[in-house]
Structures are given as structure tokens and as C-alpha cells.
Design a protein around this motif. Sequence first.
Motif, PDB file in Angstrom:
ATOM      1  N   UNK A   1     -46.402  34.601  10.638  1.00  0.00           N
ATOM      2  CA  UNK A   1     -45.051  34.033  10.676  1.00  0.00           C
ATOM      3  C   UNK A   1     -44.540  34.020  12.111  1.00  0.00           C
ATOM      4  N   UNK A   2     -44.798  35.083  12.832  1.00  0.00           N
ATOM      5  CA  UNK A   2     -44.389  35.163  14.228  1.00  0.00           C
ATOM      6  C   UNK A   2     -45.072  34.071  15.060  1.00  0.00           C
ATOM      7  N   UNK A   3     -46.353  33.831  14.783  1.00  0.00           N
ATOM      8  CA  UNK A   3     -47.092  32.767  15.482  1.00  0.00           C
ATOM      9  C   UNK A   3     -46.432  31.418  15.194  1.00  0.00           C
ATOM     10  N   UNK A   4     -46.070  31.181  13.934  1.00  0.00           N
ATOM     11  CA  UNK A   4     -45.423  29.915  13.573  1.00  0.00           C
ATOM     12  C   UNK A   4     -44.073  29.762  14.280  1.00  0.00           C
ATOM     13  N   UNK A   5     -43.310  30.844  14.336  1.00  0.00           N
ATOM     14  CA  UNK A   5     -42.020  30.778  15.026  1.00  0.00           C
ATOM     15  C   UNK A   5     -42.212  30.502  16.520  1.00  0.00           C
ATOM     16  N   UNK A   6     -43.243  31.097  17.115  1.00  0.00           N
ATOM     17  CA  UNK A   6     -43.539  30.821  18.527  1.00  0.00           C
ATOM     18  C   UNK A   6     -43.932  29.364  18.731  1.00  0.00           C
ATOM     19  N   UNK A   7     -44.689  28.811  17.799  1.00  0.00           N
ATOM     20  CA  UNK A   7     -45.090  27.406  17.908  1.00  0.00           C
ATOM     21  C   UNK A   7     -43.879  26.484  17.740  1.00  0.00           C
ATOM     22  N   UNK A   8     -42.947  26.874  16.866  1.00  0.00           N
ATOM     23  CA  UNK A   8     -41.717  26.092  16.719  1.00  0.00           C
ATOM     24  C   UNK A   8     -40.930  26.135  18.018  1.00  0.00           C
TER      25      UNK A   8
ATOM     26  N   UNK B   1     -33.183  17.637  15.281  1.00  0.00           N
ATOM     27  CA  UNK B   1     -33.804  17.641  16.611  1.00  0.00           C
ATOM     28  C   UNK B   1     -32.869  18.268  17.661  1.00  0.00           C
ATOM     29  N   UNK B   2     -32.204  19.305  17.231  1.00  0.00           N
ATOM     30  CA  UNK B   2     -31.286  20.050  18.098  1.00  0.00           C
ATOM     31  C   UNK B   2     -32.096  21.167  18.768  1.00  0.00           C
ATOM     32  N   UNK B   3     -32.921  20.773  19.723  1.00  0.00           N
ATOM     33  CA  UNK B   3     -33.928  21.670  20.280  1.00  0.00           C
ATOM     34  C   UNK B   3     -33.357  22.898  20.970  1.00  0.00           C
ATOM     35  N   UNK B   4     -32.250  22.767  21.665  1.00  0.00           N
ATOM     36  CA  UNK B   4     -31.655  23.941  22.326  1.00  0.00           C
ATOM     37  C   UNK B   4     -31.234  24.981  21.296  1.00  0.00           C
ATOM     38  N   UNK B   5     -30.637  24.531  20.213  1.00  0.00           N
ATOM     39  CA  UNK B   5     -30.207  25.477  19.183  1.00  0.00           C
ATOM     40  C   UNK B   5     -31.386  26.005  18.358  1.00  0.00           C
ATOM     41  N   UNK B   6     -32.465  25.218  18.253  1.00  0.00           N
ATOM     42  CA  UNK B   6     -33.674  25.733  17.595  1.00  0.00           C
ATOM     43  C   UNK B   6     -34.170  26.943  18.374  1.00  0.00           C
ATOM     44  N   UNK B   7     -34.291  26.789  19.673  1.00  0.00           N
ATOM     45  CA  UNK B   7     -34.768  27.891  20.516  1.00  0.00           C
ATOM     46  C   UNK B   7     -33.809  29.088  20.444  1.00  0.00           C
ATOM     47  N   UNK B   8     -32.517  28.816  20.500  1.00  0.00           N
ATOM     48  CA  UNK B   8     -31.521  29.890  20.435  1.00  0.00           C
ATOM     49  C   UNK B   8     -31.563  30.607  19.094  1.00  0.00           C
ATOM     50  N   UNK B   9     -31.750  29.855  18.040  1.00  0.00           N
ATOM     51  CA  UNK B   9     -31.784  30.440  16.698  1.00  0.00           C
ATOM     52  C   UNK B   9     -33.008  31.339  16.517  1.00  0.00           C
ATOM     53  N   UNK B  10     -34.147  30.890  17.039  1.00  0.00           N
ATOM     54  CA  UNK B  10     -35.373  31.693  16.931  1.00  0.00           C
ATOM     55  C   UNK B  10     -35.226  32.991  17.705  1.00  0.00           C
ATOM     56  N   UNK B  11     -34.639  32.919  18.885  1.00  0.00           N
ATOM     57  CA  UNK B  11     -34.509  34.122  19.715  1.00  0.00           C
ATOM     58  C   UNK B  11     -33.281  34.949  19.353  1.00  0.00           C
ATOM     59  N   UNK B  12     -32.320  34.333  18.691  1.00  0.00           N
ATOM     60  CA  UNK B  12     -31.099  35.036  18.308  1.00  0.00           C
ATOM     61  C   UNK B  12     -31.210  35.631  16.922  1.00  0.00           C
TER      62      UNK B  12
END
Length: 147
Positions: A107-114, A65-76
Amino acid sequence: MSLFRPLISILLVFISVLIVSCGDGVQAKAPTYSAAKLAQIQATNKNVVALSDRLPELATLIENRDWNNVKSFIHGPLGDFRTRMSGLSRELLPGTKEQALALGKEIFVHLNKIDEAAGNNDYKIAIRNYGEALKDFASFEKLIPQA
């Protein structure tokens, strides 16, 4: 004049049958990949696989539940994932290409939902979409021809 009409019709039918029966029976071959194209696809696929190998890192971040790093990982690190998948999809044969492009979009839709779930601290939506992304990627990989 009325006597010639049936004779002309029969003559035209006979000529049509003769032309069709004498036609070349060569059938078109199904499109295939050349050796050079297969090598190019495999090289591009290595880049996609390199990114997909990092997907378990995303699962760990979601589990923690490391939400900041989840977002960073998806965009990075995963930021190029869709671009690379789309590039690989365009190299495939028609039919397969459309399927691969559709899976890439999913897959892109799923990543956006994540990403959205991470913003809302929603574990259930994030982990469900992660699983769906993995299934879609497995389907995508099946479309890639092997050398």
C-alpha cells in the motif's frame, strides 16, 4: 560376542518402541487471540479504518487532477497510514503478521507511485495505483480478527 549384537539391537528397538508408545499424546493448540488482545487489536484497527475512510477523498482529488492537493493529502492526512498499519500488523499472530506487513508495504508503494504520478501529472498511473491500494487494503482488512 557376535551373539550379543543382534540381541542388543532388538532390545534397543523394543525399548524405543515402548518409550514412544508411552509418550504423552497431548497436542499443541494453535495460537489464538485472548479477549484482551482482540480488544487491543480492535482499538488499533479503529485508527487504521479512520484513515482508510478518507481514501475516497484521494480518489476525488485524482479524478479532478488536483495534483498539488493529491501530494499534500498523501503526505498529510495519509502520512500515518503505513505506521498505523504496521503497528496493527505487529499485534497479529505469526503468519498473519507477515502477510499484513507485506500488504502494508505494498500500500505504501502504491501511495508513493500516486505521489510520483501527481508530480508528473500522470492520471493513468495515479488512478491505477489508487485501485491497487484499495485492493491491497481490502486484503489487509480480511486479516484482522473480528471480536
